[in-house]
Design an enzyme around this catalytic site. Structure first.
Site, PDB file in Angstrom:
ATOM      1  N   LYS A 122      12.049 -19.964  31.474  1.00 52.83           N
ATOM      2  CA  LYS A 122      11.183 -21.008  32.004  1.00 52.83           C
ATOM      3  C   LYS A 122      10.075 -21.324  31.003  1.00 52.83           C
ATOM      4  O   LYS A 122       9.441 -20.422  30.441  1.00 52.83           O
ATOM      5  CB  LYS A 122      10.569 -20.559  33.330  1.00 52.83           C
ATOM      6  CG  LYS A 122      11.572 -20.459  34.468  1.00 52.83           C
ATOM      7  CD  LYS A 122      12.077 -21.831  34.880  1.00 52.83           C
ATOM      8  CE  LYS A 122      12.982 -21.736  36.096  1.00 52.83           C
ATOM      9  NZ  LYS A 122      13.432 -23.080  36.558  1.00 52.83           N
ATOM     10  N   ASP A 153      14.272 -24.035  30.334  1.00 54.63           N
ATOM     11  CA  ASP A 153      14.158 -24.942  31.475  1.00 54.63           C
ATOM     12  C   ASP A 153      12.696 -25.331  31.641  1.00 54.63           C
ATOM     13  O   ASP A 153      11.847 -24.483  31.939  1.00 54.63           O
ATOM     14  CB  ASP A 153      14.674 -24.251  32.737  1.00 54.63           C
ATOM     15  CG  ASP A 153      14.586 -25.133  33.972  1.00 54.63           C
ATOM     16  OD1 ASP A 153      14.302 -26.337  33.832  1.00 54.63           O
ATOM     17  OD2 ASP A 153      14.821 -24.610  35.082  1.00 54.63           O
ATOM     18  N   GLU A 179      17.049 -27.662  29.503  1.00 52.59           N
ATOM     19  CA  GLU A 179      17.229 -28.173  30.859  1.00 52.59           C
ATOM     20  C   GLU A 179      16.012 -28.961  31.328  1.00 52.59           C
ATOM     21  O   GLU A 179      14.885 -28.476  31.251  1.00 52.59           O
ATOM     22  CB  GLU A 179      17.490 -26.999  31.807  1.00 52.59           C
ATOM     23  CG  GLU A 179      17.722 -27.385  33.247  1.00 52.59           C
ATOM     24  CD  GLU A 179      18.072 -26.198  34.128  1.00 52.59           C
ATOM     25  OE1 GLU A 179      17.725 -26.221  35.327  1.00 52.59           O
ATOM     26  OE2 GLU A 179      18.677 -25.227  33.612  1.00 52.59           O
ATOM     27  N   LYS A 229      23.525 -27.688  42.073  1.00 51.95           N
ATOM     28  CA  LYS A 229      23.113 -26.685  43.047  1.00 51.95           C
ATOM     29  C   LYS A 229      23.638 -27.109  44.415  1.00 51.95           C
ATOM     30  O   LYS A 229      23.430 -28.253  44.834  1.00 51.95           O
ATOM     31  CB  LYS A 229      21.586 -26.545  43.059  1.00 51.95           C
ATOM     32  CG  LYS A 229      21.029 -26.095  41.709  1.00 51.95           C
ATOM     33  CD  LYS A 229      19.510 -25.990  41.705  1.00 51.95           C
ATOM     34  CE  LYS A 229      19.008 -25.499  40.349  1.00 51.95           C
ATOM     35  NZ  LYS A 229      17.529 -25.402  40.279  1.00 51.95           N
TER      36      LYS A 229
END
Length: 345
Positions: A122, A153, A179, A229
């Site tokens: 992250k 991400d 991402e 997802k």
């Protein structure tokens, strides 16, 4: 295959939804502490049901509005009340997930993910700097070694200039992909044009799962990879359809689900015709408690795609307070009404 999402969003009748009372009769709400603060939260709440097809999960994040959360409910109903597509594989490789922790904590985080050859890091966390991101990503690269795969991400946290600068700064870390570096589809188009010479693919997450048209990102040429997802997209079969129509490689990921929600993701990963990337379905390792005595955590870098069941004793041990159960019951009722109204249109 008809799905619960299709039936409530594409003009089918209200009778295809199970009665609300049936959902409530098996509903459990759990509160699960996290090992590390992630996505701004320290506990994860989820509502679970035991449907005719097995256990299923309804766990939109607390800040999501009812209209968005209703799609997550459609996915829960689909997984618990509808037959699922056949599996093409019995296990799927998964990535480790590294929250926006200090670089010194990277080793401890990665140690929770047994045998994972890929790590998602992250970045672009509020209150942190690019220097923090660079230190964290380089620490991950050092632990993973030259053969490990590292993806980042940003959750749409950069503008185009910031994203371009960050990708340049991290190019020596041999990134697998980036991402959702920017929030909007036009920004992704522009960024992809600017950084094309780096050969680093751009993946879209929020631009798929939060979009009114999840295929817009593919039509615009804004991404090389789709992050899919199950809950935000309304179910396994609908997610499969989106991937097929987009014509792009897909990475199946989670939304910090319990092991039941991860099993939903594993069902999608198992059903995809092609699965070229490790999945983001190892996040049970970020939880200090779960809904099973043996959570669906990575073993040698993979998880099983077999359906799992919650343990009543574990559910009881991690049960939410009465007021939180009431909050979720109220939310369920409101989202159910949205699905019911959609079915009547």
């Amino acid at each position: 295959m008809s799905t619960a999402y299709d039936r409530v969003h594409d003009g089918a009748v209200k009778a295809t939804l199970p009665p609300l009372e049936e959902l409530l009769s098996s509903a459990h709400v759990v509160t699960l502490p996290l090992a590390t603060r992630f996505r701004g939260i320290e506990v994860r709440e989820a509502m679970l049901f035991d449907g005719p097809e097995g256990w299923t999960e309804f766990s939109p994040f607390l800040e999501y509005g009812d209209a968005e959360a209703a799609t997550w409910l459609a996915a829960a109903i689909d997984f618990g009340w509808m037959p699922q597509p056949p599996a093409r594989r019995g296990t799927v490789g998964v990535n480790a997930t590294v929250p926006a922790v200090p670089a010194a904590s990277v080793g401890d985080v990665l140690a929770r993910f047994d045998g994972c050859r890929t790590a998602k890091v992250k970045v672009a966390e509020r209150g942190q700097t690019l220097a923090d991101d660079i230190a964290r990503v380089r620490a991950v690269r050092e632990v993973m070694g030259i053969e490990g795969r590292v993806r980042i991400d940003a959750n749409g946290g950069w503008n185009v200039d910031e994203a371009e600068h960050a990708i340049h700064a991290l190019a020596d870390c041999d990134l697998e992909y980036v991402e959702q570096p920017c929030a909007s589809v036009p920004e992704l188009v522009e960024l992809r044009r600017r950084v094309k010479f780096h050969g680093i693919p751009i993946a879209a997450d929020e631009s798929v799962r939060k979009a009114e048209d999840p295929l817009a990102v593919a039509r615009a040429g804004a991404a090389d990879i789709l992050i899919v997802k199950v809950q935000p997209l309304g179910g396994v079969s609908r997610a499969l359809d989106i991937v097929s129509r987009a014509g792009l490689p897909a990475v199946v990921s989670s939304a910090l689900d319990t092991s039941i929600g991860l099993s939903m993701g594993a069902a999608l990963a198992a059903a995809l015709p092609d699965l070229d990337y490790d999945c983001g379905l190892g996040t049970a390792s970020l939880l200090l408690a779960d809904v099973m005595e043996q959570p669906l955590r990575p073993r040698s870098g993979a998880i099983s795609t077999a359906r799992v069941a919650a343990d009543e004793s574990t559910l009881a041990k991690n049960a939410a307070s009465a007021d939180r159960f009431d909050w979720w019951t109220s939310r369920l009722s409101r989202c159910y009404e949205i699905l019911s109204a959609s079915a009547e249109q």
